[in-house]
Design a protein around this motif. Structure first.
Motif, PDB file in Angstrom:
ATOM      1  N   ILE A   1       0.878  -1.453   0.153  1.00 25.29           N
ATOM      2  CA  ILE A   1       0.346  -0.101  -0.120  1.00 25.29           C
ATOM      3  C   ILE A   1       1.171   1.735  -0.144  1.00 25.29           C
ATOM      4  CG2 ILE A   1      -1.425   0.811   1.058  1.00 25.29           C
ATOM      5  CD1 ILE A   1      -1.882  -1.573   2.669  1.00 25.29           C
ATOM      6  N   ASP A   2       0.918   1.967  -1.356  1.00 23.14           N
ATOM      7  CA  ASP A   2       2.220   2.800  -1.016  1.00 23.14           C
ATOM      8  C   ASP A   2       1.700   3.521  -2.164  1.00 23.14           C
ATOM      9  OD1 ASP A   2       4.680   4.036  -1.621  1.00 23.14           O
ATOM     10  OD2 ASP A   2       5.555   3.542  -0.641  1.00 23.14           O
ATOM     11  N   ASP A   3       1.821   5.118  -2.591  1.00 24.48           N
ATOM     12  CA  ASP A   3       1.511   5.808  -3.564  1.00 24.48           C
ATOM     13  C   ASP A   3       2.856   6.221  -4.635  1.00 24.48           C
ATOM     14  OD1 ASP A   3       2.512   7.761  -1.883  1.00 24.48           O
ATOM     15  OD2 ASP A   3       1.408   9.196  -3.148  1.00 24.48           O
TER      16      ASP A   3
ATOM     17  N   ILE B   1       6.546   0.237  -5.123  1.00 25.26           N
ATOM     18  CA  ILE B   1       5.530  -0.841  -5.481  1.00 25.26           C
ATOM     19  C   ILE B   1       6.456  -1.819  -6.235  1.00 25.26           C
ATOM     20  CG2 ILE B   1       4.038  -1.317  -6.343  1.00 25.26           C
ATOM     21  CD1 ILE B   1       2.471   1.020  -5.479  1.00 25.26           C
ATOM     22  N   PHE B   2       7.346  -1.430  -7.898  1.00 24.46           N
ATOM     23  CA  PHE B   2       8.029  -1.627  -7.972  1.00 24.46           C
ATOM     24  C   PHE B   2       8.973  -2.847  -7.994  1.00 24.46           C
ATOM     25  CE2 PHE B   2      11.460  -2.453 -10.765  1.00 24.46           C
ATOM     26  CZ  PHE B   2      11.122  -2.901 -11.863  1.00 24.46           C
TER      27      PHE B   2
ATOM     28  N   MET C   1      -2.840   2.074  -4.680  1.00 24.88           N
ATOM     29  CA  MET C   1      -1.976   3.702  -4.499  1.00 24.88           C
ATOM     30  C   MET C   1      -2.293   4.136  -2.971  1.00 24.88           C
ATOM     31  SD  MET C   1      -0.171   3.553  -6.978  1.00 24.88           S
ATOM     32  CE  MET C   1      -0.126   5.972  -7.207  1.00 24.88           C
ATOM     33  N   ASN C   2      -3.158   3.652  -2.377  1.00 25.30           N
ATOM     34  CA  ASN C   2      -4.041   4.699  -0.905  1.00 25.30           C
ATOM     35  C   ASN C   2      -4.500   3.317   0.017  1.00 25.30           C
ATOM     36  OD1 ASN C   2      -7.138   4.462  -1.359  1.00 25.30           O
ATOM     37  ND2 ASN C   2      -6.377   6.038  -2.817  1.00 25.30           N
TER      38      ASN C   2
ATOM     39  N   ASP D   1       3.466   2.321   3.358  1.00 21.39           N
ATOM     40  CA  ASP D   1       3.307   3.865   3.275  1.00 21.39           C
ATOM     41  C   ASP D   1       3.037   4.376   4.388  1.00 21.39           C
ATOM     42  OD1 ASP D   1       5.388   6.375   2.998  1.00 21.39           O
ATOM     43  OD2 ASP D   1       3.689   6.595   0.954  1.00 21.39           O
ATOM     44  N   ILE D   2       3.123   5.705   4.942  1.00 22.09           N
ATOM     45  CA  ILE D   2       2.421   6.364   5.839  1.00 22.09           C
ATOM     46  C   ILE D   2       2.316   7.524   5.093  1.00 22.09           C
ATOM     47  CG2 ILE D   2       2.370   7.880   7.632  1.00 22.09           C
ATOM     48  CD1 ILE D   2       4.773   6.677   9.169  1.00 22.09           C
ATOM     49  N   ASN D   3       2.639   8.570   4.782  1.00 15.88           N
ATOM     50  CA  ASN D   3       1.826  10.023   3.467  1.00 15.88           C
ATOM     51  C   ASN D   3       1.373   9.565   1.923  1.00 15.88           C
ATOM     52  OD1 ASN D   3       2.730  11.362   5.918  1.00 15.88           O
ATOM     53  ND2 ASN D   3       5.321  11.216   5.355  1.00 15.88           N
ATOM     54  N   MET D   4       0.440   9.197   2.464  1.00 15.70           N
ATOM     55  CA  MET D   4      -0.572   8.917   0.890  1.00 15.70           C
ATOM     56  C   MET D   4      -2.046   9.258   0.747  1.00 15.70           C
ATOM     57  SD  MET D   4      -0.347   4.856   0.691  1.00 15.70           S
ATOM     58  CE  MET D   4      -1.240   4.416   2.874  1.00 15.70           C
ATOM     59  N   PRO D   5      -2.007   9.932  -0.701  1.00 17.19           N
ATOM     60  CA  PRO D   5      -3.399  11.083  -0.850  1.00 17.19           C
ATOM     61  C   PRO D   5      -4.912   9.917   0.188  1.00 17.19           C
ATOM     62  CG  PRO D   5      -2.541  10.245  -3.101  1.00 17.19           C
ATOM     63  CD  PRO D   5      -1.858   9.832  -2.143  1.00 17.19           C
ATOM     64  N   ILE D   6      -5.968  10.154  -0.132  1.00 13.99           N
ATOM     65  CA  ILE D   6      -6.639  10.035  -0.296  1.00 13.99           C
ATOM     66  C   ILE D   6      -7.346   9.669   1.923  1.00 13.99           C
ATOM     67  CG2 ILE D   6      -9.128   8.209  -1.022  1.00 13.99           C
ATOM     68  CD1 ILE D   6      -8.046   8.833  -3.673  1.00 13.99           C
TER      69      ILE D   6
END
Length: 137
Positions: free
Chosen positions: A10-12, A17-18, A37-38, A63-68
């Motif tokens: 889970i990462d924007d 991710i790759f 992506m979020n 990830d911590i910092n993602m949109p939505i």
């Protein structure tokens, strides 16, 4: 060799991710890799998996910092789900903010899930240790 059924990333950041996907595939440690992506996409998918009695991820890279919906909001909802099995959640972040480390400690104390805090970039050796521990449990 036993493999992990499902890993979620889970990462924007598509590069993260790759990279994690490439390392997981090289280690041949899991049957399936899900990417989101979020946090909102991920929590929706996990709820659906629970409702339809499908396998939920055994390992999550978050990830911590993602949109939505960010990682903390995801954890708020995730730890409220009725999941008896211990899920290994790896917060993977570039944050150096002491507040994020304190939040991690707080979440870790509020759940039976195993929540770890790792800085980006995560290495192949770290991923190997994480996945090996899950396969042995």
């Amino acid at each position: 060799m036993t493999k992990i059924s499902t890993v979620s990333i889970i990462d924007d950041d598509p590069i993260t991710i790759f990279g994690i996907t490439k390392m997981l595939n090289a280690l041949e440690c899991c049957e399936s890799i899900e990417t989101y992506m979020n946090g909102e996409q991920a929590i929706r998918a996990i709820r659906e998996q629970l409702e339809t009695q499908q396998d939920i991820p055994e390992v999550i890279f978050l990830d911590i910092n993602m949109p939505i919906m960010d990682g903390w909001q995801f954890l708020d909802q995730f730890i409220g789900l009725n999941i008896s099995r211990t899920i290994r959640i790896n917060i993977v972040t570039s944050s150096i903010d002491p507040v994020d480390r304190q939040n991690w400690k707080d979440y870790r104390s509020r759940t039976h899930h195993l929540i770890e805090f790792r800085n980006k970039p995560i290495t192949r050796d770290e991923i190997a240790l994480i996945t090996e521990a899950v396969k042995q449990s």
